[in-house]
Design a protein around this motif. Structure first.
Motif, PDB file in Angstrom:
ATOM      1  N   ASN A  41       6.013  -7.260   3.200  1.00  0.00           N
ATOM      2  CA  ASN A  41       5.058  -6.584   2.318  1.00  0.00           C
ATOM      3  C   ASN A  41       5.113  -5.063   2.430  1.00  0.00           C
ATOM      4  O   ASN A  41       4.108  -4.385   2.391  1.00  0.00           O
ATOM      5  N   TRP A  64       6.087  -1.386   0.985  1.00  0.00           N
ATOM      6  CA  TRP A  64       6.246  -0.726  -0.319  1.00  0.00           C
ATOM      7  C   TRP A  64       7.017   0.549  -0.071  1.00  0.00           C
ATOM      8  O   TRP A  64       6.567   1.437   0.665  1.00  0.00           O
ATOM      9  N   ARG A 117       1.607  -2.960  -4.547  1.00  0.00           N
ATOM     10  CA  ARG A 117       2.696  -3.919  -4.728  1.00  0.00           C
ATOM     11  C   ARG A 117       2.478  -4.809  -5.934  1.00  0.00           C
ATOM     12  O   ARG A 117       3.393  -5.482  -6.373  1.00  0.00           O
TER      13      ARG A 117
END
Lengths: 192, 192
Positions: free
Chosen positions: A122, A124, A177
């Motif tokens: 996860n 970015w 995201r």
């Protein structure tokens, strides 16, 4: 999946997969990774040779269409988004699931000799970023656009600047995201 | 001014291994390194440019310019490597990777190295940077304006050079800051 709009049918999804340079690069990388795996295990000589010849052309295709080069040795988890605008030269040790990488990003070994970085889940990564050296980006890290980073980052931190440093700890980047826009609005990053 | 063949051989040697001398390994090096292809196209263009005075060669040169224009177009649009003929580059130039590279209106001495997304010189500025020999320019670095970069300097990834740089120094950050004045970059140059 980020790329597929809600309610898109199978046909529309397939067409999008062919039209999207980012998915093309990802597919070629996964094929290359499978090839390396297959070659190391031995056997299937003819199939491995055919895959090698195919990959020589596929690499060239990724270069012309997306101007991207993703190292075949990289372990990429599912659900990773690579930018359609390309210009990605990335070869980290591994990329965790749910990571989003925008265009013109370089991730790789340091020229001075340090190994490749490891990207967590996860993460970015904004456009024009460089991440190099033997470092680890933790889960949920946000790398602001234009960052040049060569150090390890703890989970959920925000890094920015050139040379890069930690701007903030404990930031939830799930909002970032969710969309493909990279021009961060001031509301989502009120501390800037 | 070194000749076309001498300069191309020096460029090729930057991409070869220590003990690789066979024709096959040289061809493989040209096939694998997109940067080397772009440099060879640039050398060819400079050779044609230097033969402009010879009127008897004009019919031959016309064909040569056609080939050069096509090859340069592929390098620019396909690979994203724009090495303009307005740049004066010494022998042993090395381009790592591809995408977003612009080298124009500048002077580079021998054995310089350039990474991806690097911009050296601007189209609208005739007096561009002057760069000494054995300078390593990392990925995403930008050098604009009439600055002088000393020999053996190292420009870190993502750095932006705005002032003159003494030799043997290491530049980091945006705007560029001299971190070390005695940095040995011989171990990061691919081949001296």
């Amino acid at each position: 999946m980020l790329r597929f709009p809600d309610g898109a049918g199978v046909l529309r999804c397939t067409l999008l997969a062919f039209r999207s340079p980012g998915l093309l690069v990802l597919t070629i990388q996964r094929t290359g990774h499978y090839y390396l795996d297959r070659r190391n295990r031995g056997g299937w000589k003819l199939a491995v040779l055919g895959l090698k010849i195919f990959l020589a052309f596929a690499r060239w295709l990724a270069l012309i269409i997306a101007k991207s080069d993703v190292d075949a040795r990289t372990v990429i988890a599912g659900g990773v988004y690579l930018s359609d605008a390309g210009h990605l030269i990335i070869g980290p040790h591994s990329i965790g699931k749910g990571t989003l990488i925008h265009e013109r990003v370089t991730i790789g070994v340091s020229a001075a000799g340090a190994g490749p970085p490891t990207i967590g889940e996860n993460v970015w990564i904004g456009p024009d970023c460089v991440v190099y050296g033997d470092s680890r980006l933790g889960n949920g890290v946000t790398v602001l656009p234009g960052t040049v980073l060569s150090m390890s980052v703890p989970d959920n931190a925000v890094v920015g600047g050139n040379p890069g440093g930690i701007v903030r700890f404990d930031f939830d980047n799930s909002q970032l995201r969710r969309s493909l826009a990279y021009n961060i609005n001031r509301e989502s990053l009120a501390f800037l | 001014m070194t000749s076309f063949l001498q300069a191309s051989r020096a460029d090729l040697n930057r991409c070869l291994d220590e003990n690789a001398t066979s024709m096959w390994s040289k061809l493989q090096a040209v096939r694998r390194n997109e940067g080397l292809q772009a440099v060879l196209v640039y050398r060819f263009g400079r050779m044609l440019d230097s033969k402009k005075k010879h009127v008897l060669l004009w019919p031959l040169a016309a064909v040569g310019w056609g080939v050069y224009a096509l090859a340069a177009l592929v390098m620019r649009r396909g690979y994203g490597i724009k090495v303009s003929l307005s740049a004066d580059i010494g022998a042993g130039f090395w381009i790592g990777h591809f995408g977003g590279i612009e080298v124009l209106n500048c002077r580079l001495a021998e054995r310089c190295s350039v990474g991806q997304q690097t911009k050296v010189g601007r189209a609208e500025q005739i007096d561009g940077p002057e760069i000494g020999h054995s300078v390593w320019i990392g990925a995403h670095a930008r050098i604009f304006g009439p600055v002088k970069v000393g020999a053996h300097a190292t420009i870190a990834p993502g750095a932006r050079v705005t002032k003159d740089v003494p030799s043997h120094s290491l530049i980091v950050g945006d705007p560029g800051r001299i971190v070390s004045r005695r940095y040995d970059n011989s171990h990061i140059l691919p081949r001296i």
